[in-house]
Design a protein around this motif. Structure first.
Motif, PDB file in Angstrom:
ATOM      1  N   GLY B   4     -52.312  -6.131  21.346  1.00  4.99           N
ATOM      2  CA  GLY B   4     -52.105  -7.499  20.901  1.00  4.99           C
ATOM      3  C   GLY B   4     -51.595  -7.425  19.470  1.00  4.99           C
ATOM      4  O   GLY B   4     -52.082  -6.619  18.692  1.00  4.99           O
ATOM      5  N   TYR B  37     -53.953 -21.464  25.206  1.00  2.00           N
ATOM      6  CA  TYR B  37     -55.332 -21.013  24.993  1.00  2.00           C
ATOM      7  C   TYR B  37     -55.785 -21.144  23.539  1.00  2.00           C
ATOM      8  O   TYR B  37     -56.916 -20.821  23.213  1.00  2.00           O
ATOM      9  CB  TYR B  37     -55.477 -19.561  25.446  1.00  2.00           C
ATOM     10  N   THR B  38     -54.858 -21.569  22.668  1.00  2.00           N
ATOM     11  CA  THR B  38     -55.236 -21.824  21.276  1.00  2.00           C
ATOM     12  C   THR B  38     -54.765 -23.227  20.899  1.00  2.00           C
ATOM     13  O   THR B  38     -53.895 -23.398  20.055  1.00  2.00           O
ATOM     14  CB  THR B  38     -54.595 -20.798  20.314  1.00  2.00           C
ATOM     15  N   ILE B  48     -53.204 -13.856  17.560  1.00  5.69           N
ATOM     16  CA  ILE B  48     -52.967 -12.552  18.181  1.00  5.69           C
ATOM     17  C   ILE B  48     -52.289 -12.814  19.528  1.00  5.69           C
ATOM     18  O   ILE B  48     -52.796 -13.607  20.334  1.00  5.69           O
ATOM     19  CB  ILE B  48     -54.292 -11.794  18.430  1.00  5.69           C
ATOM     20  N   VAL B  49     -51.155 -12.180  19.728  1.00  9.30           N
ATOM     21  CA  VAL B  49     -50.366 -12.440  20.938  1.00  9.30           C
ATOM     22  C   VAL B  49     -50.393 -11.222  21.851  1.00  9.30           C
ATOM     23  O   VAL B  49     -50.232 -10.081  21.409  1.00  9.30           O
ATOM     24  CB  VAL B  49     -48.911 -12.794  20.577  1.00  9.30           C
ATOM     25  N   HIS B  50     -50.634 -11.503  23.125  1.00  6.21           N
ATOM     26  CA  HIS B  50     -50.702 -10.445  24.121  1.00  6.21           C
ATOM     27  C   HIS B  50     -49.921 -10.895  25.350  1.00  6.21           C
ATOM     28  O   HIS B  50     -50.181 -11.971  25.872  1.00  6.21           O
ATOM     29  CB  HIS B  50     -52.176 -10.190  24.454  1.00  6.21           C
ATOM     30  N   PHE B  53     -48.829 -14.532  25.396  1.00  5.59           N
ATOM     31  CA  PHE B  53     -49.853 -15.554  25.215  1.00  5.59           C
ATOM     32  C   PHE B  53     -50.636 -15.334  23.920  1.00  5.59           C
ATOM     33  O   PHE B  53     -51.021 -14.195  23.631  1.00  5.59           O
ATOM     34  CB  PHE B  53     -50.863 -15.512  26.367  1.00  5.59           C
ATOM     35  N   ALA B  54     -50.877 -16.420  23.191  1.00  7.69           N
ATOM     36  CA  ALA B  54     -51.796 -16.328  22.056  1.00  7.69           C
ATOM     37  C   ALA B  54     -53.202 -16.303  22.637  1.00  7.69           C
ATOM     38  O   ALA B  54     -53.588 -17.237  23.349  1.00  7.69           O
ATOM     39  CB  ALA B  54     -51.608 -17.517  21.130  1.00  7.69           C
ATOM     40  N   ILE B  55     -53.961 -15.232  22.374  1.00  5.67           N
ATOM     41  CA  ILE B  55     -55.307 -15.153  22.964  1.00  5.67           C
ATOM     42  C   ILE B  55     -56.404 -15.530  21.963  1.00  5.67           C
ATOM     43  O   ILE B  55     -57.509 -15.828  22.367  1.00  5.67           O
ATOM     44  CB  ILE B  55     -55.616 -13.763  23.584  1.00  5.67           C
ATOM     45  N   THR B  56     -56.068 -15.542  20.674  1.00  9.54           N
ATOM     46  CA  THR B  56     -57.052 -15.983  19.696  1.00  9.54           C
ATOM     47  C   THR B  56     -56.369 -16.291  18.374  1.00  9.54           C
ATOM     48  O   THR B  56     -55.289 -15.764  18.094  1.00  9.54           O
ATOM     49  CB  THR B  56     -58.159 -14.909  19.484  1.00  9.54           C
ATOM     50  N   MET B  57     -56.990 -17.170  17.584  1.00  8.43           N
ATOM     51  CA  MET B  57     -56.492 -17.402  16.228  1.00  8.43           C
ATOM     52  C   MET B  57     -57.078 -16.351  15.305  1.00  8.43           C
ATOM     53  O   MET B  57     -58.178 -15.869  15.529  1.00  8.43           O
ATOM     54  CB  MET B  57     -56.963 -18.770  15.736  1.00  8.43           C
TER      55      MET B  57
END
Ligand code: SF4
Lengths: 361, 81
Positions: B4, B37-38, B48-50, B53-57
């Motif tokens: 990520g 998702y954010t 954080i992009v994986h 998709f952004a999976i978390t700020m």
């Protein structure tokens, strides 16, 4: 790049290495669970900064490496069919199945395409209504939100020509399987940071307690990894076995609940085979109704197909931290990144490939 | 595949529940990323992009924690020695 370069700072890395030297009094074996961490450890020589008492073991956390041969063979069988457009992340294309790999199928005229995101496969399905578009949905909890969204959107759009070949695996059951093994000598774990960004880390608490191992949620850059190792060694030296968050900038206790909701909508927990390890109960995700109509194994009649693993590759032992890559008799001779015998030599996150690239001694 | 990477949101172009999308810059390389998702992340924030998709700020306040922690343990060492 911001939030990347500063965590590669040599002074801070050295600072943590020295701090670990100061507190360690006994030998400890720590396993990093994620292939991304393995890659960084070998690339930046993190293990070479550690005191001799601290040994790092490389864990099972590379999705490419743990996808069983059976699934690769199924992917190949599907990709060979006329009228199929087979899509996958790039690093799955070179993983050897029993006889060949997806890249060779492509060279022989199969329509195999690399995509960056599973949503690209959904777009391809919309644009190619006369073709069956299949996406190879592999990965750990980090990839599950993206794959769940792809299936969900295909369902919303009524795309009957889209399906996914699922090989989704979960980290906590793998840790339990490693801890249950009689050969296990892991004293503590660095948990995979981005898996925890999605899932949070409360699932690890019963494992830490039951097996009395510290589990530290850890990032992927050298300073993050050394910070994680420091926290882990400190717990071990103090006789504690707790779950600790060393990657708070990207991980919240509860994880990403939006992503978890969609994962639960589309998937449920199933047993999964792991390459070189075998079946682990409750260790993966499979499609649940009504989304199981997008299951490529069902659609192409492959659900009852079973393939045994053979050959001299010992990646199963490497993935469990029982052997190091250079202890494999084929390493660097019959097995190289150009001619891999096993998946751990294919992916840059695989331990064998990381050793081969950065540590040819 | 599992890497990520951190990127900065430049803009949000679609506010749909499952189609929230925006442009994210990774050190100057700009990509279209799904931000569903954010939902709380806005232009200027880091995620954080994986696999698209952004999976978390990224929590900017927590971001300095590993360095502050190192300073603390070093100070402790100075006091003790
Ligand atoms: S070196 Fe090759 S054959 Fe040996 S364990 Fe690694 S991938 Fe398998």
């Amino acid at each position: 790049m911001k939030f990347l370069d500063e965590y590669r700072n040599a002074e801070a890395a050295q600072g943590y290495a020295e701090a670990i030297h100061r507190i360690v009094t006994r030998p400890w074996t720590i396993m990093e669970t994620c292939g991304g961490q393995t890659h960084a450890i070998i690339r930046f020589g993190v293990d070479e900064l550690l005191p001799p008492q601290v040994t790092l073991l490389h864990g099972p956390g590379c999705p490419v490496c743990v996808t069983p041969v059976e699934l690769i063979d199924k992917a190949i069988a599907i990709a060979r069919r006329p009228n199929v457009l087979f899509t996958s992340f790039g690093d799955m294309l070179r993983v050897p199945g029993t006889e060949t790999d997806l890249l060779s199928v492509k060279a022989q005229g199969g329509d195999v395409r690399m995509v960056y995101s599973p949503l690209d496969a959904v777009t391809l399905a919309r644009e190619n209504p006369d073709k069956q578009v299949v996406f190879f949905a592999v990965g750990f909890e980090t990839t599950a939100p993206a794959n769940a969204m792809a299936v969900y959107q295909a369902h919303q759009q009524g795309l009957s020509n889209f399906s996914v070949l699922v090989s989704h695996v979960l980290v906590p059951p793998a840790l339990t399987a490693i801890l249950e093994s009689p050969d296990c000598h892991v004293s503590g774990f660095l948990a995979a940071g981005h898996v925890c960004s999605v899932m949070g880390y409360t699932e690890y608490e019963p494992i830490a307690q039951r097996y009395q191992v510290p589990i530290v949620v850890t990032g992927f850059e050298p300073v993050d990894i050394l910070h994680g190792i420091y926290l882990c060694v400190k717990q071990l030296e103090e006789g504690r076995a707790e779950v600790e968050n060393g990657y708070a900038r990207a991980v919240k206790t509860e994880g990403n609940t939006h992503a978890q909701n969609l994962i639960r909508e589309v998937f449920h927990i199933v047993p999964r085979k792991w390459r070189g390890i075998g079946e682990i109960p409750q260790s993966g995700l499979g499609l649940r109704p009504p989304y199981d109509r997008y299951d490529a194994e069902q659609r192409f009649g492959l659900a009852d197909w079973h393939v045994d693993e053979a050959g001299e590759c010992i990646s199963g032992l490497v993935l469990q931290g029982i052997k190091k890559p250079h202890e494999c008799p084929a390493y660097g001779s019959r097995c190289t990144p150009e001619h891999p015998l096993g998946a751990t030599m294919v992916s840059s996150e695989g331990a064998c490939a990381a050793y081969y690239r950065y540590r040819r001694t | 595949m599992c890497l990520g990477i951190p990127g900065q949101i430049l803009n949000v172009r679609d506010e749909g529940l499952f189609t929230r999308t925006g442009q994210v810059s990774f050190g100057g390389i700009v990509k279209q990323i799904n931000l569903s998702y954010t939902p709380e992340a806005e232009a200027g924030d880091y995620v954080i992009v994986h696999v698209g998709f952004a999976i978390t700020m990224i929590d900017a306040q927590e971001a300095r924690r590993v360095f502050e922690y190192l300073e603390q343990i070093n100070e402790l060492e100075d006091i003790q020695s």
